[in-house]
Design a protein around this motif. Structure first.
Motif, PDB file in Angstrom:
ATOM      1  N   TYR A  28       1.197  -0.781   0.164  1.00 57.64           N
ATOM      2  CA  TYR A  28       0.201   0.252   0.023  1.00 57.64           C
ATOM      3  C   TYR A  28       0.539   0.693   0.192  1.00 57.64           C
ATOM      4  O   TYR A  28       2.057   1.292   0.540  1.00 57.64           O
ATOM      5  N   ASP A  31      -1.360   7.355   1.345  1.00 57.12           N
ATOM      6  CA  ASP A  31      -1.802   8.502   1.281  1.00 57.12           C
ATOM      7  C   ASP A  31      -1.544  10.198   2.040  1.00 57.12           C
ATOM      8  O   ASP A  31      -1.957   9.797   2.991  1.00 57.12           O
ATOM      9  N   SER A  33      -2.219  12.556   1.821  1.00 58.99           N
ATOM     10  CA  SER A  33      -3.197  13.741   1.589  1.00 58.99           C
ATOM     11  C   SER A  33      -4.090  13.374   3.500  1.00 58.99           C
ATOM     12  O   SER A  33      -5.485  13.916   3.867  1.00 58.99           O
ATOM     13  N   HIS A  34      -3.813  11.947   3.761  1.00 63.47           N
ATOM     14  CA  HIS A  34      -4.556  11.668   4.989  1.00 63.47           C
ATOM     15  C   HIS A  34      -3.507  10.445   6.185  1.00 63.47           C
ATOM     16  O   HIS A  34      -3.766  10.142   6.982  1.00 63.47           O
ATOM     17  N   THR A  35      -2.137  11.506   5.486  1.00 58.87           N
ATOM     18  CA  THR A  35      -1.355  10.859   6.626  1.00 58.87           C
ATOM     19  C   THR A  35      -0.736  11.803   7.230  1.00 58.87           C
ATOM     20  O   THR A  35      -0.112  12.625   6.500  1.00 58.87           O
ATOM     21  N   THR A  57       5.526  10.676   3.346  1.00 57.34           N
ATOM     22  CA  THR A  57       5.238   8.766   2.447  1.00 57.34           C
ATOM     23  C   THR A  57       5.518   7.720   2.880  1.00 57.34           C
ATOM     24  O   THR A  57       6.484   7.490   3.939  1.00 57.34           O
ATOM     25  N   HIS A 147     -10.998   0.479  -0.758  1.00 53.76           N
ATOM     26  CA  HIS A 147     -12.174   2.163  -0.893  1.00 53.76           C
ATOM     27  C   HIS A 147     -12.744   2.263  -0.950  1.00 53.76           C
ATOM     28  O   HIS A 147     -13.266   2.589  -2.769  1.00 53.76           O
ATOM     29  N   ALA A 154      -7.653  -0.931   0.581  1.00 53.24           N
ATOM     30  CA  ALA A 154      -6.974   0.085   1.492  1.00 53.24           C
ATOM     31  C   ALA A 154      -7.005  -0.063   2.778  1.00 53.24           C
ATOM     32  O   ALA A 154      -7.370  -1.105   3.439  1.00 53.24           O
ATOM     33  N   GLU A 188      -3.407   7.040   6.461  1.00 49.15           N
ATOM     34  CA  GLU A 188      -3.988   5.984   5.143  1.00 49.15           C
ATOM     35  C   GLU A 188      -3.414   4.719   4.405  1.00 49.15           C
ATOM     36  O   GLU A 188      -2.488   6.027   3.395  1.00 49.15           O
ATOM     37  N   ALA A 189      -3.332   4.338   3.721  1.00 50.65           N
ATOM     38  CA  ALA A 189      -2.932   3.838   2.462  1.00 50.65           C
ATOM     39  C   ALA A 189      -3.267   2.646   1.551  1.00 50.65           C
ATOM     40  O   ALA A 189      -4.530   2.783   1.762  1.00 50.65           O
ATOM     41  N   ILE A 190      -3.063   3.063   0.379  1.00 48.13           N
ATOM     42  CA  ILE A 190      -3.853   2.552  -1.056  1.00 48.13           C
ATOM     43  C   ILE A 190      -3.116   1.422  -1.687  1.00 48.13           C
ATOM     44  O   ILE A 190      -2.253   1.549  -1.725  1.00 48.13           O
TER      45      ILE A 190
END
Length: 192
Positions: A28, A31, A33-35, A57, A147, A154, A188-190
């Motif tokens: 993953y 993300d 923008s959410h970490t 990152t 997600h 996710a 959060e990670a995708i």
């Protein structure tokens, strides 16, 4: 009838083995923008100050079936956000983060401990200002599911640890400004 039962058993066994052969760790991408890693400390005993970093990152590898994982995170120390631009610059100076020499901090896991199906703790090495120390992150929340907007697997987690900033050569004004710093991370990670 006996051969039908044997065939059914063989089919079930094959399906189980095929399923475990297919199951594999998933990587993953964090993300950004959410970490947000946050840190808090006592300011002369008057208040607990809260600050964060705006640029993170890294990657997380998670295998739900095998109950294994790893975490590799890089934090841009120049992206510190105290809510006060002048103080952001102060923290980037030599007495604290010294971002001219050490622009990033990293966390690399060495072990993930599971409780049931979810990570409970993540042990690893935290490097700040060129100093590496072992830390344990306590996971307070974890979710793995598709997600709803990106339609990809996710994961998300909240975790914390506590360090002494003086152990990372950032101990200016101790003990007046607290040496103990709590680090919280919302991640959060995708799936890549």
């Amino acid at each position: 009838m006996k051969s039908f039962k044997q065939l059914s058993l063989a089919t079930a066994l094959f399906a189980a083995l095929a399923g475990s052969a297919i199951a594999a760790p998933v990587t993953y991408g964090v993300d950004g923008s959410h970490t947000f890693p946050r840190f808090s400390y006592s300011h002369f005993g008057y208040s607990t100050q809260l600050s964060s970093f705006k640029n993170t990152t890294g990657k997380v590898v998670f295998d739900a079936e095998a109950k294994t994982g790893s975490v590799d995170i890089t934090i841009d120390m120049k992206a510190v956000n105290t809510g006060f631009e002048v103080f952001d610059g102060h923290l980037q100076g030599e007495d604290f983060f010294d971002t001219a020499k050490f622009p990033t901090a990293t966390f690399k896991s060495t072990k993930v401990v599971f409780e049931g199906d979810k990570p409970k703790t993540v042990e690893g090495n935290l490097t700040i200002k060129g100093v590496t120390k072992p830390v344990t992150l306590t996971v307070t929340g974890f979710q793995a599911m598709p997600h709803p907007m990106m339609k990809k697997p996710a994961i998300g987690a909240n975790a914390f640890t506590t360090i002494k900033r003086s152990e990372f050569n950032a101990g200016k004004y101790v003990p007046y400004v607290g040496d103990e710093v709590r680090i919280d991370i919302a991640l959060e990670a995708i799936a890549q």
